[in-house]
Structure formats: structure tokens, C-alpha cells
Scaffold this motif. Structure first.
Motif, short mmCIF file in Angstrom:
data_model
loop_
_atom_site.label_atom_id
_atom_site.label_comp_id
_atom_site.label_asym_id
_atom_site.label_seq_id
_atom_site.Cartn_x
_atom_site.Cartn_y
_atom_site.Cartn_z
N ILE A 73 -15.35 58.65 24.10
CA ILE A 73 -15.05 58.42 22.69
C ILE A 73 -15.91 57.28 22.13
O ILE A 73 -16.14 56.28 22.80
CB ILE A 73 -13.54 58.15 22.50
N GLY A 74 -16.43 57.51 20.95
CA GLY A 74 -17.30 56.52 20.33
C GLY A 74 -18.77 56.74 20.60
O GLY A 74 -19.62 56.16 19.93
N ARG B 64 -11.11 56.39 25.94
CA ARG B 64 -11.50 55.14 26.57
C ARG B 64 -10.70 54.02 25.92
O ARG B 64 -10.67 53.91 24.69
CB ARG B 64 -12.99 54.90 26.34
N GLN B 65 -10.05 53.25 26.73
CA GLN B 65 -9.34 52.09 26.19
C GLN B 65 -10.40 51.02 25.98
O GLN B 65 -10.87 50.41 26.94
CB GLN B 65 -8.28 51.61 27.17
N THR B 66 -10.82 50.87 24.74
CA THR B 66 -11.97 50.00 24.49
C THR B 66 -11.63 48.53 24.57
O THR B 66 -12.49 47.71 24.81
CB THR B 66 -12.55 50.29 23.11
N LEU B 67 -10.38 48.19 24.34
CA LEU B 67 -10.04 46.77 24.28
C LEU B 67 -8.98 46.43 25.31
O LEU B 67 -8.14 47.24 25.66
CB LEU B 67 -9.53 46.41 22.89
N THR C 285 -5.83 45.13 26.03
CA THR C 285 -4.61 44.78 25.30
C THR C 285 -3.84 43.66 25.99
O THR C 285 -3.17 42.87 25.35
CB THR C 285 -3.68 46.00 25.18
N ALA D 52 -5.29 40.48 24.76
CA ALA D 52 -5.16 40.21 23.33
C ALA D 52 -3.82 39.58 22.98
O ALA D 52 -3.75 38.68 22.15
CB ALA D 52 -5.35 41.50 22.54
N VAL E 283 -3.41 35.67 23.51
CA VAL E 283 -4.19 34.92 22.50
C VAL E 283 -3.53 35.05 21.14
O VAL E 283 -3.41 34.06 20.40
CB VAL E 283 -5.66 35.44 22.46
N ALA E 284 -3.08 36.28 20.81
CA ALA E 284 -2.44 36.51 19.51
C ALA E 284 -1.17 35.69 19.35
O ALA E 284 -0.79 35.33 18.23
CB ALA E 284 -2.13 37.99 19.34
N SER F 115 -4.31 36.93 14.37
CA SER F 115 -3.52 37.44 15.49
C SER F 115 -3.08 38.87 15.22
O SER F 115 -3.16 39.74 16.09
CB SER F 115 -2.27 36.58 15.69
N THR G 153 -6.12 41.17 15.44
CA THR G 153 -6.57 41.30 16.83
C THR G 153 -5.62 42.17 17.63
O THR G 153 -6.05 43.06 18.37
CB THR G 153 -6.67 39.91 17.49
N TYR G 154 -4.33 41.94 17.45
CA TYR G 154 -3.35 42.73 18.21
C TYR G 154 -3.42 44.21 17.80
O TYR G 154 -3.38 45.09 18.65
CB TYR G 154 -1.94 42.17 17.99
N ALA H 163 -6.51 45.84 19.17
CA ALA H 163 -6.47 46.02 20.62
C ALA H 163 -5.46 47.08 21.06
O ALA H 163 -5.63 47.70 22.10
CB ALA H 163 -6.14 44.70 21.30
N THR H 164 -4.41 47.28 20.27
CA THR H 164 -3.34 48.16 20.74
C THR H 164 -3.16 49.41 19.89
O THR H 164 -2.75 50.44 20.42
CB THR H 164 -1.99 47.41 20.77
N ASN I 5 -8.21 51.48 17.57
CA ASN I 5 -8.87 51.24 18.85
C ASN I 5 -9.59 52.50 19.33
O ASN I 5 -9.60 52.78 20.51
CB ASN I 5 -7.82 50.79 19.87
N PHE I 6 -10.16 53.26 18.41
CA PHE I 6 -10.78 54.51 18.83
C PHE I 6 -12.29 54.42 18.86
O PHE I 6 -12.94 55.32 19.34
CB PHE I 6 -10.31 55.65 17.95
N LEU I 7 -12.81 53.37 18.33
CA LEU I 7 -14.27 53.28 18.33
C LEU I 7 -14.74 52.15 19.23
O LEU I 7 -14.00 51.64 20.04
CB LEU I 7 -14.77 53.09 16.90
N GLU I 8 -15.97 51.80 19.05
CA GLU I 8 -16.56 50.80 19.94
C GLU I 8 -15.90 49.44 19.81
O GLU I 8 -15.41 49.07 18.75
CB GLU I 8 -18.03 50.67 19.58
N GLN I 9 -15.97 48.71 20.90
CA GLN I 9 -15.42 47.35 20.94
C GLN I 9 -16.11 46.47 19.89
O GLN I 9 -15.51 45.61 19.29
CB GLN I 9 -15.70 46.79 22.33
N GLU J 38 -17.09 47.23 17.00
CA GLU J 38 -16.55 47.42 15.65
C GLU J 38 -15.31 46.55 15.43
O GLU J 38 -15.08 46.05 14.34
CB GLU J 38 -16.25 48.88 15.40
N ALA J 39 -14.53 46.40 16.49
CA ALA J 39 -13.34 45.55 16.40
C ALA J 39 -13.76 44.09 16.23
O ALA J 39 -13.15 43.34 15.45
CB ALA J 39 -12.49 45.71 17.65
N TYR K 263 -10.19 34.70 19.25
CA TYR K 263 -9.99 36.11 18.89
C TYR K 263 -11.27 36.91 19.12
O TYR K 263 -11.23 38.03 19.63
CB TYR K 263 -9.55 36.22 17.42
N VAL L 106 -11.67 37.38 22.88
CA VAL L 106 -10.78 38.36 23.53
C VAL L 106 -11.17 39.79 23.14
O VAL L 106 -11.00 40.72 23.93
CB VAL L 106 -9.30 38.05 23.22
N LEU L 107 -11.70 39.97 21.94
CA LEU L 107 -12.09 41.32 21.52
C LEU L 107 -13.48 41.70 22.02
O LEU L 107 -13.74 42.87 22.26
CB LEU L 107 -12.06 41.42 19.99
#
Lengths: 156, 255
Positions: free
Chosen positions: A28-29, A117-120, A122, A125, A128-129, B33, B36-37, B40-41, B46-50, B52-53, B121, B124-125
Motif C-alpha cells: 500500500i502506498g 502495511r502498518q506504516t506508523l 502506534t 506514538a 509521546v502523545a 498529540s 500524531t495519534y 499513527a492509529t 495511516n494508509f499512505l507513506e510515513q 506524508e504523516a 512528534y 515518532v512519526l
């Protein structure tokens, strides 16, 4: 006479389209490229389409910005397509030729499997959040309390 | 020590110790926060590239950081007028130009605070894709240019108006006008749209950041987009320094 009938046959023949892939896998992506070769005696319009085999809604504009390309007449005209896999699952990408007159001509399907794909991270995150506002909130409250104590001391 | 640095130090102390700086920064951190949350979740985000986030967080950080800088600088002179504390400041043995420059420097610390808060932030992303360091450097360089330029404009509004409300409203209206075109997704692709993006210091800065972070263009490829933030920052600094004595008056517009 035979030559004329051959020319007429070629001129009136329906356009054809071939693809350089019949199967692709992607994450994905990921951005994918396929090339189609159009054989047509008349100018046509080539249109890309994406269909989900899992029943997922596909927004074509999310996948690609160039969905329609004009194709000039020619024995072998290459047409490049670039798109981004934005949904996980099984999809079919195909190109349709739209001539000015006559029926539509669909090209062979390109079957694409898009893996999620789990890109981030979690797990990283969440701490930190929570931690950053908590630290800043504590600093704000401590500062306010200190000022409050100082004012109380002055008034007494 | 320079006169302006004495003013900057005192103003920064007023802003950060017992002032509204920490409260604004706390609000800023809550916003980042949440973003970011969600990035990430949330499946939809959260469907595209890191990258982009990271870009989304960097852009929100820049936009809100600049907003807080403008709010702080727009209060700098008109706020003192309204609170009746400008007389005391004018009695100090410091030139009026130094007062304006010092106040602008102190308002810019709000941006630096936002920048420091946004680093965790971005990290972490973006860790693992080299996006975090890039985003941090971009926020530091490009964001500082925009924050200083527009913070200076906020300072000019503050000097030209007697009411704090008017100066804040002018600053917020300016930001709204500059931010609105950035929300049109196809704008940079048309000729007129590209011109509009290039002359807009916020639009061009956000476009440059996304080109480097998401499209992975080299730093030098779209460098011309930074012309507007650089010109605005330099021009505003020159105007603030030149018009400093006229800005710091008990009543705006009086001789």
C-alpha cells in the motif's frame, strides 16, 4: 482489388490493446507503472480504470491523476500509466479504448494484489502523545501555583 | 549587552514565566498529540507513506506555530497600551527601536517553543525513513523565516492600532487570507495558481516542505519557492527597525 480489400480490412479493424504485465504485487502506498501498446488506425482515447475484486470502494482520483490519454493513430503506440496503490486487497486495472465511432475496446486485465502495511509505529506514538502535553501541563500548573504562593505571601 | 537584547530577555521572561507562553504551548502540544495519534492509529489517515504523516504534522506545526507567534507579537505594543504599562516602558533608558526589536525577538521565542515541542512528534512519526531529521531542519529554517516575517507584520499591526482587539483581528485576518489558498489542492498546478503560491509566504513554504518531504525532491530543486518567505522576513525586519520609533507611542498614529 485484393490489396484494396486488405487495406479496407486493416482500416476498419477494431483497435487492439496489449499490456506489459498481467499480474503485479505491491505494498500500500507504492507507485506502480504499466505500459500499454495501442494498435489503431484511427485516433482514440485510452481510459484507465481500477476495479476492486473484494468489493472495496475505489476512488479512481486517489489512484491516479491521469486517467484519460489521447492516443494517435498508429501501428504500435505506447501509452504509459502510473498509479498509486491506495487500498489494500485484490484489484484489476484495465484500459479501455474509446474510438470516436464504433464500440469500446477493453484491454487485458492487470491483476494487482496490494498488501497492507502498518506504516506508523502506534506503540511509539501513544507515549509521546500523552507525555508531551502531560509534561507541559505540569509545568503550567507548577508555574501557576508558584505565582499564586508568591501573591499570597505578598498580601500577608 | 545590547539594549534590544535586554528588552528581549525581559519580554521573554514575561511571556514564559507566569505569562501565557506555557499555556499556549500546552494547547499546541495537545493539538499535535491528537494529530500524531490519529496519523499513527487511524486507518483512514495511516494508509499512505510515513512521510506524508510527517509532512502533515510539520505543516500543522508550522501553521499553528506561526499563528501563535502572530498572536503574541500582535499583543506586544497595543496590549501594553491597553494595560497602561507602555508609559513605564517608555521611561526606561532604552531606545524605542530597541523596544520594538526586543519585543519581536521575544515573540519569536514562541515559535522556537513550538518548534521544540514538535520535535518529539516528528521523530515518532518519521523515524526509520529519515523523514524526522529532514522535517525538523525544514521546520527550523523555513518555519523560522515565516514566523519572523509574519510575526513582524503582527508587530506592525500592534504598533499602528490602539486596540488590542483590532491588532489581533488584523493578524488573524492576514493569516486566514494567506492560509486559505493553501487548502486548494490543485492550486500549484495551474499557471496563475503557481504564481499565487509563490507570492504567498505561507503557501510557498508549505509547498516547499511537501516537495522535499513527500516528493523527495532535492533541497535545491524548489528553492525558488522560498523567495517569498525570505523577502517578507527581510522586508518586515527593515520596516520594523526603520519605523520602530514611530510604532512605540502612547497613542497609535500620534506625532
Amino acid at each position: 482489388m485484393i490489396l484494396l480489400s486488405l487495406i479496407a480490412t486493416v482500416a476498419l479493424a477494431n483497435p487492439t490493446i496489449t499490456m506489459d504485465h498481467d499480474q503485479l504485487t505491491a505494498q500500500i502506498g507504492q507507485t506502480l507503472s504499466v505500459e500499454s501498446v495501442v494498435r489503431s488506425s484511427v485516433p482514440t482515447i485510452a481510459h484507465l480504470n481500477v476495479v476492486s475484486l473484494d468489493g472495496v470502494y475505489v476512488d479512481l482520483e486517489d489512484w491516479t491523476q491521469d486517467v484519460t490519454q489521447p492516443v494517435p493513430a498508429g501501428p504500435e503506440t505506447p501509452v504509459d500509466w502510473e498509479f498509486q496503490a491506495v487500498n489494500p486487497g485484490h484489484f484489476v486495472v484495465y484500459v479501455v479504448l474509446v474510438p470516436r465511432t464504433g464500440p469500446l475496446v477493453a484491454g487485458p486485465p492487470v491483476r494487482i494484489t496490494v498488501s497492507p502495511r502498518q506504516t506508523l509505529d502506534t506503540a511509539g506514538a501513544l507515549p509521546v502523545a500523552i507525555a508531551v502535553p502531560a509534561i507541559l501541563g505540569t509545568v503550567v500548573l507548577a508555574g501557576r501555583a508558584r505565582i499564586g504562593r508568591r501573591l499570597t505571601r505578598r498580601t500577608t | 549587552m545590547n539594549e534590544w537584547s535586554v528588552v528581549a530577555r525581559q519580554e521573554s521572561r514575561d511571556l514564559w514565566i507566569g505569562g501565557r507562553g506555557p499555556v499556549l504551548l500546552f494547547g499546541f502540544s495537545v493539538l499535535l498529540s491528537t494529530i500524531t495519534y490519529l496519523a499513527a492509529t487511524n486507518r483512514a489517515m495511516n494508509f499512505l507513506e510515513q512521510r506524508e504523516a510527517v509532512n502533515l504534522t510539520a505543516q500543522v506545526g508550522l501553521a499553528v506555530g506561526v499563528l501563535l507567534t502572530v498572536v503574541t507579537s500582535a499583543d506586544a505594543i497595543s496590549g501594553e497600551r491597553e494595560r497602561g504599562t507602555l508609559e513605564g516602558l517608555l521611561l526606561t533608558p532604552v531606545s524605542r527601536r530597541a523596544i520594538v526589536v526586543g519585543k519581536l525577538a521575544a515573540a519569536s521565542t514562541m515559535w522556537l517553543g513550538c518548534l521544540v515541542v514538535s520535535f518529539p512528534y516528528l521523530w515518532v512519526l518519521g523515524h526509520g525513513v529519515a523523514g524526522a531529521t529532514q522535517a525538523a531542519v525544514l521546520a527550523l529554517t523555513v518555519g523560522t523565516l515565516v514566523a519572523v516575517g509574519l510575526g513582524g507584520v503582527g508587530m506592525l499591526f500592534s504598533g499602528w492600532t490602539n486596540s488590542n482587539k483590532t491588532s489581533l483581528a488584523c493578524g488573524l485576518l492576514l493569516l486566514l487570507v494567506l492560509f486559505a489558498p493553501t487548502q486548494l489542492p490543485a492550486l500549484p498546478k495551474t499557471g496563475f495558481g503557481q504564481l499565487l503560491t509563490r507570492v504567498n509566504p505561507i503557501g510557498s513554504a508549505l509547498h516547499y516542505i511537501s516537495q522535499v518531504l513527500v516528493s523527495r525532491r532535492p533541497w535545491t530543486h524548489d528553492l525558488s519557492y522560498l523567495a517569498a518567505p525570505v523577502v517578507v522576513a527581510v522586508l518586515v525586519l527593515v520596516v520594523v527597525v526603520a519605523a520602530g520609533p514611530r510604532l512605540v507611542r502612547l497613542t497609535a498614529g500620534s506625532r
